[in-house]
Write an enzyme that holds these catalytic residues in place. Structure first.
Site, PDB file in Angstrom:
ATOM      1  N   HIS A  83     -20.521  -0.928  15.494  1.00 47.99           N
ATOM      2  CA  HIS A  83     -20.053  -0.890  16.805  1.00 47.99           C
ATOM      3  C   HIS A  83     -21.446  -1.645  17.631  1.00 47.99           C
ATOM      4  CE1 HIS A  83     -16.392   1.819  17.193  1.00 47.99           C
ATOM      5  NE2 HIS A  83     -16.175   1.093  15.672  1.00 47.99           N
ATOM      6  N   GLU A  90      -6.924  -1.434  17.073  1.00 50.70           N
ATOM      7  CA  GLU A  90      -7.563  -0.588  16.406  1.00 50.70           C
ATOM      8  C   GLU A  90      -8.077   0.371  17.703  1.00 50.70           C
ATOM      9  OE1 GLU A  90      -9.788   2.145  13.321  1.00 50.70           O
ATOM     10  OE2 GLU A  90      -9.700   0.481  14.196  1.00 50.70           O
TER      11      GLU A  90
END
Lengths: 344, 329
Positions: A310, A199
């Site tokens: 992230h 993804e």
């Protein structure tokens, strides 16, 4: 805590083997019948027996952002590239683990004593950074971590504060956790739980999935960037931690199916599940691919707000994670009767 | 009448993802001219006219660019993001309208030396608190530039000419078709402005033998047009050769040119160094579909004064009718 077990597994885009094996075992324990396709997507099916109920696809990606070794310098330091979007500002001085052997390494940069004033004003890009694994020379480094070796930040998951969790890879192991919860909860009809790959590098696993799975609608379980920190004005915070599961209207890759979205919202309201809208337009996820693969499918995204996403230390609240699972399970219960309203 | 059809399609609401009102208006208009009419999960409106030959998919997108409400500040100004390609530099100080009929104005913070960006724009709906503003326009609701048209001889200027002008062409084409020699599938697509999303799923389900998008193209022939663009308003339909999204399949491009020549229709070639149309999605659907675009030249695309020629639009209908009747493999 099952989430900690999931974030402890490695699964950078393209090398999801470790996390996939763990998820497969966990899905099977919950009655899921598992297959793995040629991209590496893990599909767990569970059939409740009611053929008249719509087939529902729940999707979460099991891959995470990370690093890949691209070469070894003569001095034994490793060159790398990010896999997925990682801000170069979070890299310096972070410990990492490389390959299946979890070789420890650290991302180096010039010591502050040696930096010029110009150095201090500059952000070092990935090309200017390297991974130090303590090797003396090229041959030794290449043997331990040849080009193609994947790396993750070494940042073990921990609980902290009041009901908060910090870890790498919360995006999207939280969604994977919700799929496991849905498998335990069950559904009257046919439920497909897809743990997708790649993804973070462009919805690549989901693109393939959407073309061969037979489902009537899609719910994507995700995390989304929360910016409710510091002096960010309220209207620019995107969403808030401890404010509930996020039901998005729109992001960079999809616009939610209007009736599916409003059904989701009313289920959350009537079940008293904390929920919030997404108040910013950013990011994308597997819904972009799954909504439009083959013939169109109604799709909506449910996200858990996540600070510092992230990065090695992303932060989420247990109550928001619970809200995502609760809403997903409440939706599964309501779906057979709500389907007519969604299709109207 | 082309002009009447165009004007009735210039008012219904329909930014990308919220095309309900414009879809309903078009469905009402084309129902007598369709053998089948359906809507898919994305909201595409798909009309079929049965015929014995090939399957030809025509499409025109219903959606328009606009704004989506993200939040409001404590003084009651709505903060928005763009839906589709809005130019923040020229977006401010316009009347806007929401789906529920609420009107407001979009304004822009003083820029000083800042670059114009979407985060500098806000919508004023006359509210004096966050609560009041979000009661009037809840998070997730969309707004578009308010309709206003100028008739300038054969030219008409209005917002959402992109792509309501093409919707009008497709509606008139359905009316003009007699008993088709081919299976004609007219698709009024959604979400073109955010990445040809509706055409992607429509092409998959329709499975056409040929695909033809009708869209506007930025017209040259205006002062200091940079880069220079060959298509001009009032000089006839433009046969697209290429844009950033697709290179028209020669069999479709040449077929359109041949049809124009046979029917004595003045046409232009169009090569656009940017942009894209639904043809981009149809062309790469399943195993590939020969596809192209017929363009309506349009000045000031993505502004509130998009300007087209009604005569160009009428000629598009005439050309497409000839092409659809004479198409051969």
């Amino acid at each position: 805590m099952l989430l900690k077990e999931l974030t402890a597994c490695r699964g950078v885009s393209g090398s999801e083997g470790e996390i996939r094996a763990r998820l497969k075992a966990l899905a099977e324990e919950r009655g899921g019948v598992c297959t793995v396709d040629r991209m590496g997507n893990l599909i767990a099916r569970k059939d409740g027996g009611d053929a008249s109920a719509p087939h529902v696809l729940l999707a979460a990606h099991m891959d995470e952002v990370g690093l890949i070794v691209t070469g070894v310098r003569d001095d034994g330091l490793l060159r790398y590239k990010p896999v997925g979007g990682i801000d170069p500002r979070v890299m310096v001085s972070k410990p990492v683990l490389l390959g299946d052997g979890r070789v420890p390494g650290v991302i180096g940069a010039k010591a502050i004593h040696l930096q010029s004033e110009a150095d201090r004003d500059r952000v070092l890009d990935h090309d200017q950074l390297y991974i130090d694994i303590g090797a003396k020379a090229k041959a030794e480094a290449e043997k331990l971590c040849p080009p193609g070796t994947y790396a993750v930040f070494d940042s073990p998951p921990e609980s902290f504060g009041e009901g908060m969790v910090v870890s790498r890879a919360l995006d999207d192991r939280i969604g994977c956790l919700t799929l496991l919860s849905a498998l335990s909860h069950g559904y009257r009809g046919h439920m497909i739980c897809a743990f997708t790959v790649q993804e973070e590098v462009g919805l690549r696993g989901a693109k393939v999935l959407g073309h061969y799975l037979e489902h009537d609608l899609v719910i994507v379980l995700e995390t989304t960037a929360a910016n409710d920190v510091g002096d960010v004005p309220f209207e620019k915070q995107v969403c808030g931690v401890k404010k509930g599961v996020v039901i998005s209207h729109m992001d960079a890759t999809s616009i939610a199916h209007p009736r599916l979205r409003s059904v989701m919202e009313s289920i959350a309201a009537s079940a008293g599940i904390p929920h919030q809208p997404k108040r910013y337009l950013s990011g994308g996820n597997d819904a972009g691919a799954l909504q439009r693969a083959g013939e169109a499918k109604p799709a909506v995204v449910l996200s858990v707000p996540c600070r510092y996403i992230h990065s090695p230390a992303s932060v989420a609240a247990e109550m928001d994670i619970q809200a995502q699972a609760d809403l997903t399970n409440a939706f599964l219960d309501a779906l057979p009767t709500a389907w007519a309203e969604i299709c109207k | 009448m082309m002009k009447d059809t165009l004007f009735s399609l210039l008012t219904p609401f329909g930014p990308s993802g919220q095309e309900g009102p414009i879809a309903a208006a078009i469905a009402e208009m084309i129902r007598p001219h369709a053998d089948e009419l359906r809507t898919d999960a994305m909201g595409n409106l798909i009309a079929v006219r049965h015929g014995p030959g090939k399957r030809i998919m025509f499409c025109a997108h219903m959606d328009q660019i606009g704004y989506i409400v993200l939040d409001a500040d404590k003084e009651g100004f709505l903060r928005v993001s763009n839906v589709g390609g809005v130019n923040p530099a020229s977006a401010g100080f316009r009347h806007v309208v929401f789906q529920n009929g609420v009107t407001g104005v979009i304004a822009c913070e003083p820029l000083a030396d800042d670059k114009p960006g979407i985060e500098k724009l806000y919508i004023d709906v006359g509210a004096d608190s966050r609560e009041k503003a979000l009661e009037i326009a809840p998070i997730g609701t969309m707004a578009v530039i308010a309709h206003q048209a100028s008739q300038m001889g054969d030219h008409v200027a209005a917002p959402y000419m992109d792509d309501r002008a093409a919707c009008a062409v497709l509606v008139e084409l359905l009316k003009a078709l007699g008993k088709p020699k081919h299976e004609i599938i007219a698709v009024f697509t959604v979400q073109e402005e955010v990445g040809v999303r509706g055409a992607t799923t429509a092409a998959y389900s329709v499975q056409p033998d040929f695909g033809l998008a009708i869209d506007v193209t930025p017209a040259g022939g205006v002062p200091k047009c940079d880069p220079p663009l060959p298509a001009k308003v009032g000089k006839g339909p433009a046969v697209k050769v290429k844009d950033s999204g697709s290179i028209s399949t020669p069999v479709v491009r040449d077929g359109l040119v041949a049809a124009a020549k046979r029917a004595g229709i003045a046409f232009q070639y169009e090569v656009l160094p940017y942009g894209g149309t639904d043809a981009r999605a149809i062309m790469v659907s399943r195993g590939g579909v020969p596809s192209g675009t017929l363009s309506i030249p349009c000045r000031y695309v993505h502004s509130p004064v998009e300007t087209v020629s009604v005569r160009d639009m009428e000629e598009c209908v005439r050309l497409l009718k000839v092409w659809a009747e004479e198409i051969v493999e």
